[in-house]
Design an enzyme around this catalytic site. Sequence first.
Site, mmCIF file in Angstrom:
data_model
loop_
_atom_site.group_PDB
_atom_site.id
_atom_site.type_symbol
_atom_site.label_atom_id
_atom_site.label_comp_id
_atom_site.label_asym_id
_atom_site.label_seq_id
_atom_site.Cartn_x
_atom_site.Cartn_y
_atom_site.Cartn_z
ATOM 1 N N GLU A 38 0.928 -1.259 0.111
ATOM 2 C CA GLU A 38 -0.023 -0.133 0.030
ATOM 3 C C GLU A 38 0.936 1.264 0.256
ATOM 4 O O GLU A 38 0.524 2.425 -0.707
ATOM 5 C CB GLU A 38 -0.829 0.111 1.224
ATOM 6 C CG GLU A 38 -1.971 -1.094 1.170
ATOM 7 C CD GLU A 38 -3.015 -0.933 0.029
ATOM 8 O OE1 GLU A 38 -3.107 0.286 -0.517
ATOM 9 O OE2 GLU A 38 -3.653 -1.883 -0.350
ATOM 10 N N TYR A 121 -6.136 6.719 4.165
ATOM 11 C CA TYR A 121 -6.315 5.656 3.077
ATOM 12 C C TYR A 121 -5.489 4.348 3.479
ATOM 13 O O TYR A 121 -6.042 3.170 3.589
ATOM 14 C CB TYR A 121 -6.038 6.121 1.712
ATOM 15 C CG TYR A 121 -5.596 4.743 0.854
ATOM 16 C CD1 TYR A 121 -6.794 4.182 0.167
ATOM 17 C CD2 TYR A 121 -4.362 4.310 0.676
ATOM 18 C CE1 TYR A 121 -6.707 2.992 -0.652
ATOM 19 C CE2 TYR A 121 -4.268 2.968 -0.271
ATOM 20 C CZ TYR A 121 -5.483 2.347 -0.629
ATOM 21 O OH TYR A 121 -5.326 1.333 -1.395
ATOM 22 N N ASP A 139 -9.503 5.495 -2.435
ATOM 23 C CA ASP A 139 -8.501 6.106 -2.998
ATOM 24 C C ASP A 139 -9.183 6.739 -4.323
ATOM 25 O O ASP A 139 -10.341 6.997 -4.572
ATOM 26 C CB ASP A 139 -7.346 5.181 -3.434
ATOM 27 C CG ASP A 139 -7.666 4.069 -4.680
ATOM 28 O OD1 ASP A 139 -8.977 4.135 -5.158
ATOM 29 O OD2 ASP A 139 -6.946 3.370 -5.419
#
Length: 296
Positions: A38, A121, A139
């Site tokens: 990520e 996020y 996102d």
Amino acid sequence: MTSKNALVGTVIDWYDRTARDFPWSKPDCSPWGILVSEVMSQQTQMSRVLPKWLEFMSKWPTPAELAAASDADVIRAWDRLGYPRRAVALRRCAQAIVEHHDGEVPRSRDALLALPGIGPYTSAAVASFAYGEVVPVVDTNVRRVLARTRHGQQHAWLPNHRRDDAEMLAVLPTDPDEASSWNAGSMELGAVICVARAPLCDACPVAELCEWHLAGNPETPAPGRSQAKFAGSDRELRGRIMRLLRERHEGIAEDALPHELGAADAEFSARIARLIDALVVDQLAVREDEFLRLPH
């Protein structure tokens, strides 16, 4: 407005059939592997992330092993993945996981959000994809999917984690497995089908549920500012400085950098000095005896 149940169910079915095969999406991937993926994938294409992720996980398969590395090692391994501050932040994150969580990536979104370099996020993505927590993961791709399918707008709204969470919570399933699949599926849909330019509506599984498509794909105003050109920018020049530092393990004389980078006039030298100051502040470089080096 499009039925949330039909939209969510169709996207989950589509994702289960067609999801791209990434190692961090497999059930046996560790929470640390998911966190690394990520961080790497922020503003970076997956085709560039995959080989770098494999390299990182081979070198540093746990937070403890990355925490024990040096900043210079991590920056060099990051290479040209972009935004090298992420590399240093990832190591700081690993150090905090070792110090405060016994080397295990925490489960809750709040605990993840407290880690260095982890924002709204990434905290949600790790909580959802690593632990099955029912949290909204949003996102740019997800914003665009929601803007088009639910609101009939061509462009996504600007990032705003309060609105992001509210928009996604309105459609998020309460079942943990379904929530994780919807989070991943809506992101995948925005990445490969519902793209910003020239969306593939003919191949979209939810075209007949999409408010924007049903309205004839009308042009709507794009919010915010357009991205500045990369060529000739400070970001490009900063990247060139970092490349030299990665290559010169012994460092480089600071006053030689303008010449090394192709110019030596006063304006260019002042620009280089300003960028070096920023790199030092960002802990991506250190000054030692008039030399500039990667941090130890």
